[in-house]
Write an enzyme that holds these catalytic residues in place. Structure first.
Site, PDB file in Angstrom:
ATOM      1  N   HIS A 175      -6.748  -3.646  47.110  1.00  0.00           N
ATOM      2  CA  HIS A 175      -7.062  -4.737  46.176  1.00  0.00           C
ATOM      3  C   HIS A 175      -5.771  -5.385  45.689  1.00  0.00           C
ATOM      4  O   HIS A 175      -5.153  -4.940  44.729  1.00  0.00           O
ATOM      5  CB  HIS A 175      -7.849  -4.175  44.986  1.00  0.00           C
ATOM      6  CG  HIS A 175      -8.415  -5.192  44.065  1.00  0.00           C
ATOM      7  ND1 HIS A 175      -9.335  -4.869  43.090  1.00  0.00           N
ATOM      8  CD2 HIS A 175      -8.207  -6.533  43.938  1.00  0.00           C
ATOM      9  CE1 HIS A 175      -9.680  -5.951  42.415  1.00  0.00           C
ATOM     10  NE2 HIS A 175      -8.984  -6.970  42.909  1.00  0.00           N
ATOM     11  N   ASP A 209      -4.978  -4.022  42.142  1.00  0.00           N
ATOM     12  CA  ASP A 209      -5.296  -5.386  41.713  1.00  0.00           C
ATOM     13  C   ASP A 209      -4.001  -6.148  41.407  1.00  0.00           C
ATOM     14  O   ASP A 209      -3.897  -6.864  40.415  1.00  0.00           O
ATOM     15  CB  ASP A 209      -6.224  -5.412  40.505  1.00  0.00           C
ATOM     16  CG  ASP A 209      -6.775  -6.807  40.212  1.00  0.00           C
ATOM     17  OD1 ASP A 209      -6.685  -7.689  41.091  1.00  0.00           O
ATOM     18  OD2 ASP A 209      -7.294  -7.024  39.095  1.00  0.00           O
TER      19      ASP A 209
END
Length: 443
Positions: free
Chosen positions: A59, A304
Site C-alpha cells: 500500500h 500507506d
C-alpha cells in the site's frame, strides 16, 4: 559457479529461522545450504547477520503521473530501497487516477528505467464497470474500490453498489482492495460539526465507520464470491468486527506502523505531519490493535506511503480535515517493524510473514517474491543485530523531507539490499543504476 554467494547468515522466513549460505544464479536463489564452499564471482560475508526476504509494501502512493512535486517513481523507489522494501505495490490515485487500460499502460511506460526496486501497479474500480475486462488483460496486481471520501466517479457508498462492483470480478483471478469508510457517517458528521478542529476530524471517521465498512466488505465479498483485501484497520471495534466475520469471505486485512505506534494524542506534538486517514485512535484502540497483531489476526502490515511536499503540509488551512492527508513510510517500514520486534510484540518470522510472504502471496506475486527459497527472486536483506539504527529526518530521501519517527532507535542495522541478486544498497547508499522492473500478477 554462483554469481553471488552470501555466507554465514541466518535465513529468516515466515516459518522460522535456519542457518544457510545462499547461492544466486541469474537473479534467483539457486541453493540454500550451510557451509557451502562452491566458487562464486562475488562472496558476501554475512556472518552474525540475519538474511530476510525483501519486504513487499502492499500500500504505497508513488504519486506519478501528475503529482510529482510530492513524489515520483525514482524518489519513492529510492526511499524503498534504503528501507529494504524491494517490491512496492503502487496505488492508483495519481493524476489521472489509473482507471483505464490506456492509463495503466501509460503508467507502466512512464516507470520504465526509473525504478530502484520492483513495482506492481494497482488499478481503480470506477463506476464504469465495462472498463474492468481490458484492465484485467494487463494483469495489475490488484484493483482498488473506494466507499468514502473520493470523487463521485470512484465512489461506491452503498452495500448494493459494492456488491454489484464485485460481481464484475466473478471469474477473475485477482484481488480487490477495499478501504472501509462510510460516506453517510462522513457526510452526517461534517454537517453536525463545522468547527474544523482535530476532534471534528476524528468524529468524521469514527470506529463505527471502520467496523461498518469491514462488515459491508465481507458480506458483499461473500455474496459475490470475490477475493478482497481490507485496508488499514486501526480500532478496537474494527478488530472485533474483523475477528468475528473474517471467515465469511476470502479476505485479508492490513494495518500500518503509524497505527500501531501513534495515538490521537500525538497530533498535539506533530499535527499536520501525522494527518492521514483513517485518523489515529485512542490508546485503548491501539492496545486492541497491537493485541490482534500479536495474535496473528492481522495479515499484512503496509505503509500507506503518501507523501506531500513540505510546503503543502506547512501551509495554513481553515480546518484540520483540509490538511493534505498522508505521510511517508517506505524508508521506515523495516525499522518500525523492528521496533515491534524489540518490544517483544512480534518475532522476526512474524515480520517476514506480514511484510514479505503474505503481501506477495495475496497480491499475485507468491511464486517469485516474499520468501527465501530456491527458484525465487534473490531479493534479500542483510540485517546486522550487533549494530543499531537511528531514524533521522536528515536521512530521508522521499520528497516529503521528514519522517514522524525521527529520533527513534532500533537494535539492528540494514547493511545490504539485493534485488534479483544484484546489490542495490550498501551501508545506507544506493549502489549502481536503477534496476527495478514493473511486475504483474501471476496468471
Amino acid at each position: 559457479m554462483f554469481e553471488t554467494l552470501i555466507r554465514g547468515g541466518t535465513v529468516v522466513n515466515a516459518d522460522g529461522l535456519s542457518r544457510g549460505d545462499i547461492g544466486i544464479v541469474e537473479g534467483r536463489v539457486a541453493l540454500i545450504a550451510p557451509g557451502e564452499s562452491a566458487e562464486a564471482r562475488t562472496v558476501v560475508d554475512a556472518s552474525g547477520s540475519f538474511l530476510l526476504p525483501g519486504l513487499v509494501d502492499a500500500h504505497a502512493h508513488l504519486r506519478e503521473p501528475g503529482l510529482t512535486h510530492k513524489e515520483d517513481f525514482s524518489s519513492g523507489t529510492h526511499a524503498a530501497a534504503l528501507g529494504g522494501v524491494t517490491t512496492v505495490l503502487d496505488m492508483p490515485t495519481d493524476e489521472p487516477w489509473t482507471a483505464t487500460s490506456e492509463q495503466l499502460a501509460d503508467k507502466m511506460a512512464i516507470a520504465e528505467g526509473r525504478l530502484h526496486v520492483d513495482v506492481g501497479l494497482q488499478a481503480v474500480v470506477s463506476r464504469d464497470l465495462a472498463l474492468v475486462p481490458h484492465l484485467l488483460d494487463l494483469a495489475p496486481v490488484s484493483f482498488e474500490l473506494f466507499t468514502a471520501d473520493v470523487p463521485e466517479a470512484f465512489l461506491f457508498e452503498t452495500l448494493d453498489s459494492v456488491a454489484e462492483a464485485l460481481k464484475a470480478f466473478a471469474d477473475a483471478d485477482t484481488l480487490i482492495g477495499i478501504s472501509p469508510g462510510d460516506q453517510s457517517i462522513l457526510t452526517g458528521s461534517m454537517a453536525r460539526d463545522r468547527s474544523g478542529t482535530i476532534a471534528a476530524f476524528l468524529d468524521s471517521r469514527p470506529p463505527l465507520a471502520e467496523a461498518g465498512g469491514i462488515a459491508r466488505a465481507l458480506v458483499a465479498a461473500a455474496s459475490a464470491e470475490a477475493r478482497i483485501h481490507v485496508r488499514q484497520i486501526n480500532s478496537e471495534l474494527g478488530v472485533e468486527t474483523w475477528s468475528r466475520l473474517r471467515g465469511m469471505a476470502d479476505a485479508s486485512i492490513e494495518t500500518t506502523p503509524q497505527n500501531l505506534l501513534f495515538t490521537a494524542q500525538d497530533y498535539g506534538a506533530q499535527g499536520a505531519n501525522l494527518k492521514a486517514s483513517p485518523p489515529l485512535r485512542s490508546p485503548h484502540d491501539i492496545d486492541a490493535l497491537r493485541a490482534a497483531l500479536g495474535a496473528g489476526l492481522i495479515d499484512i502490515v503496509a505503509t500507506d506511503h503518501a507523501p506531500h511536499a513540505p510546503a503543502e503540509k506547512a501551509a495554513p488551512y481553515p480546518a484540520f480535515a483540509d490538511i493534505p492527508g498522508g505521510l511517508p513510510g517506505l524508508q521506515t517500514l523495516l525499522p518500525t517493524m523492528l521496533r515491534l520486534v524489540d518490544e517483544g510484540l512480534i518475532a522476526l518470522p512474524d515480520l517476514v510473514r506480514m511484510c514479505s510472504r503474505n503481501p506477495a502471496e495475496r497480491f499475485g506475486l507468491g511464486r517469485r517474491k516474499g520468501r527465501i527459497a530456491v527458484g525465487y527472486d534473490a531479493d534479500l536483506l542483510v540485517l546486522d543485530p550487533r549494530q543499531s539504527t537511528t531514524i533521522a529526518n536528515a536521512d530521508q530521501v522521499s520528497r516529503a523531507g521528514y519522517t514522524p519517527f525521527d529520533g527513534w532507535t532500533v537494535k539492528a542495522r540494514l547493511t545490504n539490499v539485493f534485488l534479483r541478486g544484484r546489490e542495490i544498497v550498501r551501508q545506507g547508499r544506493l549502489v549502481g543504476p536503477a534496476q527495478g522492473k514493473i511486475v504483474t500478477r501471476e496468471r
